[in-house]
Design an enzyme around this catalytic site. Structure first.
Site, PDB file in Angstrom:
ATOM      1  CG  HIS A 178      -0.454  -1.128   5.333  1.00  0.00           C
ATOM      2  ND1 HIS A 178       0.563  -1.508   6.185  1.00  0.00           N
ATOM      3  CD2 HIS A 178      -0.221  -1.755   4.167  1.00  0.00           C
ATOM      4  CE1 HIS A 178       1.389  -2.320   5.551  1.00  0.00           C
ATOM      5  NE2 HIS A 178       0.930  -2.496   4.326  1.00  0.00           N
ATOM      6  CG  HIS A 191      -2.393  -3.273   0.211  1.00  0.00           C
ATOM      7  ND1 HIS A 191      -1.411  -2.623  -0.491  1.00  0.00           N
ATOM      8  CD2 HIS A 191      -1.761  -3.910   1.220  1.00  0.00           C
ATOM      9  CE1 HIS A 191      -0.233  -2.862   0.073  1.00  0.00           C
ATOM     10  NE2 HIS A 191      -0.425  -3.648   1.118  1.00  0.00           N
TER      11      HIS A 191
HETATM   12  P1  5GP Z   1       2.910  -4.263   2.599  1.00  0.00           P
HETATM   13  O1  5GP Z   1       3.902  -4.996   1.738  1.00  0.00           O
HETATM   14  O2  5GP Z   1       3.490  -3.984   3.968  1.00  0.00           O
HETATM   15  O3  5GP Z   1       1.557  -4.918   2.643  1.00  0.00           O
HETATM   16  O4  5GP Z   1       2.639  -2.893   1.872  1.00  0.00           O
HETATM   17  C1  5GP Z   1       3.387  -1.746   2.082  1.00  0.00           C
HETATM   18  C2  5GP Z   1       2.967  -0.772   1.015  1.00  0.00           C
HETATM   19  O5  5GP Z   1       3.377   0.513   1.401  1.00  0.00           O
HETATM   20  C3  5GP Z   1       3.589  -1.045  -0.352  1.00  0.00           C
HETATM   21  O6  5GP Z   1       2.550  -1.226  -1.304  1.00  0.00           O
HETATM   22  C4  5GP Z   1       4.434   0.191  -0.625  1.00  0.00           C
HETATM   23  O7  5GP Z   1       4.415   0.582  -1.973  1.00  0.00           O
HETATM   24  C5  5GP Z   1       3.783   1.229   0.266  1.00  0.00           C
HETATM   25  N1  5GP Z   1       4.705   2.264   0.722  1.00  0.00           N
HETATM   26  C6  5GP Z   1       5.931   2.061   1.330  1.00  0.00           C
HETATM   27  N2  5GP Z   1       6.491   3.242   1.641  1.00  0.00           N
HETATM   28  C7  5GP Z   1       5.611   4.204   1.240  1.00  0.00           C
HETATM   29  C8  5GP Z   1       5.626   5.647   1.293  1.00  0.00           C
HETATM   30  O8  5GP Z   1       6.575   6.272   1.761  1.00  0.00           O
HETATM   31  N3  5GP Z   1       4.533   6.297   0.781  1.00  0.00           N
HETATM   32  C9  5GP Z   1       3.462   5.624   0.266  1.00  0.00           C
HETATM   33  N4  5GP Z   1       2.441   6.366  -0.214  1.00  0.00           N
HETATM   34  N5  5GP Z   1       3.408   4.279   0.195  1.00  0.00           N
HETATM   35  C10 5GP Z   1       4.464   3.576   0.677  1.00  0.00           C
END
Ligand code: 5GP
Ligand code: ZN
Length: 135
Positions: A97, A99
């Site tokens: 993903h 951001h």
């Molecule tokens: P990472 O730390 O892997 O770069 O980002 C993961 C992101 O996914 C975080 O910003 C977190 O808030 C988001 N996230 C985790 N679980 C969910 C979910 O169930 N729904 C949504 N919309 N975002 C999620």
């Protein structure tokens, strides 16, 4: 099945702002700033290192399109486009993903780049190691 696969499949609800054959874009559940969105591949890839080149190309174009769209609607005029790959880089969901985080005056979000100094010889060694030619 991972949480983003469940979101892609509709098993977990999300606030979806975009969808095509390869990606969805949803609002992050934790709105680091207002408008914080995630572009998620529909197929499960663990992280950026696993992304096929063709998907990466489509992602680039979509990221620019959505960055402009979100900025246009919310008027932020500033944005961080971030990808965390691997736990040391802060990846918590192991499904690719990107951001999109709009930035506003005094939004409280801190991204810090350290200013580590290298000697000219160290820069030259590193440059030689990392140089890559176009295929
Ligand atoms: P990472 O730390 O892997 O770069 O980002 C993961 C992101 O996914 C975080 O910003 C977190 O808030 C988001 N996230 C985790 N679980 C969910 C979910 O169930 N729904 C949504 N919309 N975002 C999620
Ligand atoms: Zn997944």
């Amino acid at each position: 099945m991972c949480v983003f696969c469940k979101i892609v499949n509709g098993d977990i609800p999300s606030h979806k702002i975009y969808e095509d054959d390869d990606f969805i874009a949803i609002l992050d559940i934790a709105q680091s700033t207002i408008g914080h969105a995630l572009i998620i591949t529909k197929k499960h890839y663990d992280n950026v290192f696993a992304l096929p080149e063709e998907t990466a190309g489509k992602l680039g174009a979509l990221a620019v399109k959505l960055a402009n769209h979100i900025n246009g609607v919310l008027g932020a005029g500033n944005m961080n486009l971030l990808n965390n790959a691997g736990p040391l880089a802060g990846q918590t969901v192991n499904h690719f993903h990107l951001h999109l985080i709009p930035r506003y005056e005094n939004d409280g979000m801190i991204i810090k780049f350290d200013n580590n100094k290298l000697t000219e010889a160290e820069f030259n060694d590193l440059r030689a190691k990392l140089e890559i030619t176009k295929k």
